[in-house]
Design a protein around this motif. Sequence first.
Motif, short mmCIF file in Angstrom:
data_model
loop_
_atom_site.label_atom_id
_atom_site.label_comp_id
_atom_site.label_asym_id
_atom_site.label_seq_id
_atom_site.Cartn_x
_atom_site.Cartn_y
_atom_site.Cartn_z
N SER A 1 0.85 -1.19 0.00
CA SER A 1 0.00 0.00 0.00
C SER A 1 0.89 1.24 0.00
O SER A 1 2.07 1.18 -0.36
CB SER A 1 -0.94 -0.01 1.21
OG SER A 1 -0.19 -0.01 2.42
N PHE A 2 0.31 2.36 0.41
CA PHE A 2 1.03 3.62 0.48
C PHE A 2 1.04 4.13 1.91
O PHE A 2 0.11 3.88 2.69
CB PHE A 2 0.42 4.63 -0.48
CG PHE A 2 0.56 4.21 -1.91
CD1 PHE A 2 1.76 4.38 -2.59
CD2 PHE A 2 -0.49 3.58 -2.57
CE1 PHE A 2 1.91 3.97 -3.91
CE2 PHE A 2 -0.35 3.16 -3.88
CZ PHE A 2 0.85 3.36 -4.55
N ALA A 3 2.10 4.86 2.24
CA ALA A 3 2.38 5.18 3.64
C ALA A 3 1.56 6.32 4.20
O ALA A 3 1.42 6.45 5.41
CB ALA A 3 3.88 5.51 3.77
N GLY A 4 1.06 7.20 3.31
CA GLY A 4 0.39 8.40 3.81
C GLY A 4 1.37 9.45 4.30
O GLY A 4 0.98 10.46 4.88
N GLU A 5 2.64 9.20 4.06
CA GLU A 5 3.72 10.15 4.34
C GLU A 5 4.84 9.87 3.37
O GLU A 5 4.80 8.88 2.63
CB GLU A 5 4.23 10.02 5.78
CG GLU A 5 4.90 8.68 6.06
CD GLU A 5 5.63 8.66 7.39
OE1 GLU A 5 6.79 9.12 7.41
OE2 GLU A 5 5.04 8.19 8.38
N SER A 6 5.84 10.73 3.34
CA SER A 6 6.92 10.53 2.40
C SER A 6 8.15 11.30 2.83
O SER A 6 8.07 12.21 3.66
CB SER A 6 6.51 10.99 1.00
OG SER A 6 6.27 12.39 1.01
N LYS A 7 9.28 10.92 2.26
CA LYS A 7 10.49 11.72 2.41
C LYS A 7 10.45 12.87 1.42
O LYS A 7 10.79 14.02 1.73
CB LYS A 7 11.73 10.86 2.18
CG LYS A 7 13.04 11.65 2.25
CD LYS A 7 13.23 12.31 3.61
CE LYS A 7 14.51 13.12 3.66
NZ LYS A 7 14.73 13.75 4.97
N LEU A 8 10.02 12.57 0.19
CA LEU A 8 9.82 13.57 -0.84
C LEU A 8 8.50 13.27 -1.54
O LEU A 8 8.05 12.14 -1.58
CB LEU A 8 10.95 13.55 -1.87
CG LEU A 8 12.35 13.95 -1.39
CD1 LEU A 8 13.38 13.71 -2.50
CD2 LEU A 8 12.39 15.40 -0.95
#
Length: 595
Positions: A402-409
């Motif tokens: 899935s996707f984290a809902g946050e990111s580094k960029l």
Amino acid sequence: MKTLKYTFFGVLVLLFVFACNDGIDPITEVDPGPDAGAPQVTLKYPIEGTKIKVNDPVVAINIEFEVTDDIEVDNISVLINNNEITSMSGNFLDYRRVLAEVPFDNVTTGQHELKIVATDINGNSTTEIANFEKEPPYIPLFANEIVYMDFETDYTEFITVTRATEVGTPGFAGEGLASNNAYAGAADSYLTLPTAPMQLGNELSAIFWYKVNASPDRAGLLVIGPEDPTNANFPDSQNNRNSGFRLFRENAGGEQRIKLNVGTGSGNTWVDGGDAADIDPSKDEWVSIAFTISSTEARVYLNGVMVRESALPSPVDWTGTDILSIMSGAPRFTGWNHRSDHSYMDELRFFNVALSQGEIQNILGVTNPYTPAENETMYMAFDGTYKNWVSGTDAAVVGTPSFAGESKLGADAYAGAADSYLTFPTTGLLGAEFSATMWHKVNATPDRAGVLVIGPEDPDNANFPDSQNNRNAGFRFFRENAGGMQRYKLNVGTGAANVWVDGGAASDVDPTANEWVHLAFTISGTKAIVYINGEVARESDITGVDWTGCDILSIMSGAPRFTGWNHRSDASFLDELHLFDKALTQSEIQDIMGN
């Protein structure tokens, strides 16, 4: 009586002749001096690189130019594609400066050459050439597309071939997301289009690329709204929100927050994603913004990821909404000072349906031609997709990542899950050298996992998928528990054997810190190196990598080719994965890490 009239006329002529010679020098010829050279030709339209964007297959233009000469222009020839369409000679009203406009009614689709040949009375000649193009009629790239503006050379809407009305002095950015240009906002400046051709109904979507300028700290982006009858005499107070929509931005603690308001007739609905809808203006990055309006809900997306959905009590109401404002709230949404936006906008599209998230992501894949760095073979941003932006292909998905809902960029990152990972075929990824860089936020459960693996099948364990462990080709980059820390290791197959790159404590990351860590490794013909946050953790000598049987890349798992020691799916977060078919230097890795 007749004799008197002629006598009177003769007296007038004599008086005139006398007056003309009384104190006034007669006209005398002036020597123009030596001929200083050939005429000068200045093209005004079309000029070099002009693109004519009209949906008619054949169009008429007016060719505009100026010819000047220090003595006298004798003749001018105008040619299109080396065919003379007109010639002019002698008796020019101003014999030293000729301003001309020549109609030509047969510009067909394709490339054309305009040639102006000017000659002076001494036979000196000048030729000026401009190559221009009549572009093919715009054919919508996507179903239900009703507005498209690329802002490359002008403010034309290509589906109806309508030039937007310019208010103030908007400009062009000199850069773009999908081309070499984009809209550039300016103070008290924006564009408008009539909404009648859009045939507004119960569903509407818009998508565009945007690079935010946080000054002013609030602005309108797209507005279709009605006049405000309660403030009819106050243009600075227009704020009737009960029909149409208003997409705008506002300062939110230094970030810029994207918000949508939709009018439903008797009221209006807010679509405010809070922090999830924020853009960091200090990053100076292009961000995709989209919104959709259906009969029952309205949604806002950043980089293909939905940041907010709000239910609508009734469909959008379009009463009194006759104009679309682009890059300002003016003139219909000024009550809270959401005026002209000084940001950049590119690739604006509207649709008469509520697009799905998948359709939005597909549009992003078409309109974001990622420009890879030298030797870059893969880039995955994980901003709502599992796409390799270098090749434009999507990963094969195993399980339910899935996707984290946050990111580094960017807007999002990969989030691992049990028995889940991504794969790509290795076609186009492999060479004599190899490098990978990425951001990783480790989840220590499970306490060991594969991160990136390109390996061969294990013929000795062909019937045992849980025991695959042929390490004599490809590589395995993975993590393991080391006294509560997570240690990153690399194993490289050289054909007859394999080499370990294990930095010990220098390769450890503390999972309790819950921080993004930059990981990289490089493989050359002589060295394999692991980097943690841009610093060398371990370097080992090798004799080069062997790629025999290495047909798939596994991302965030050792499976299916490296399972013998239980290095399976990684439940961590991964962002900004780059692969290269060369061995990056440390400074190149640090440059990537800093971007």
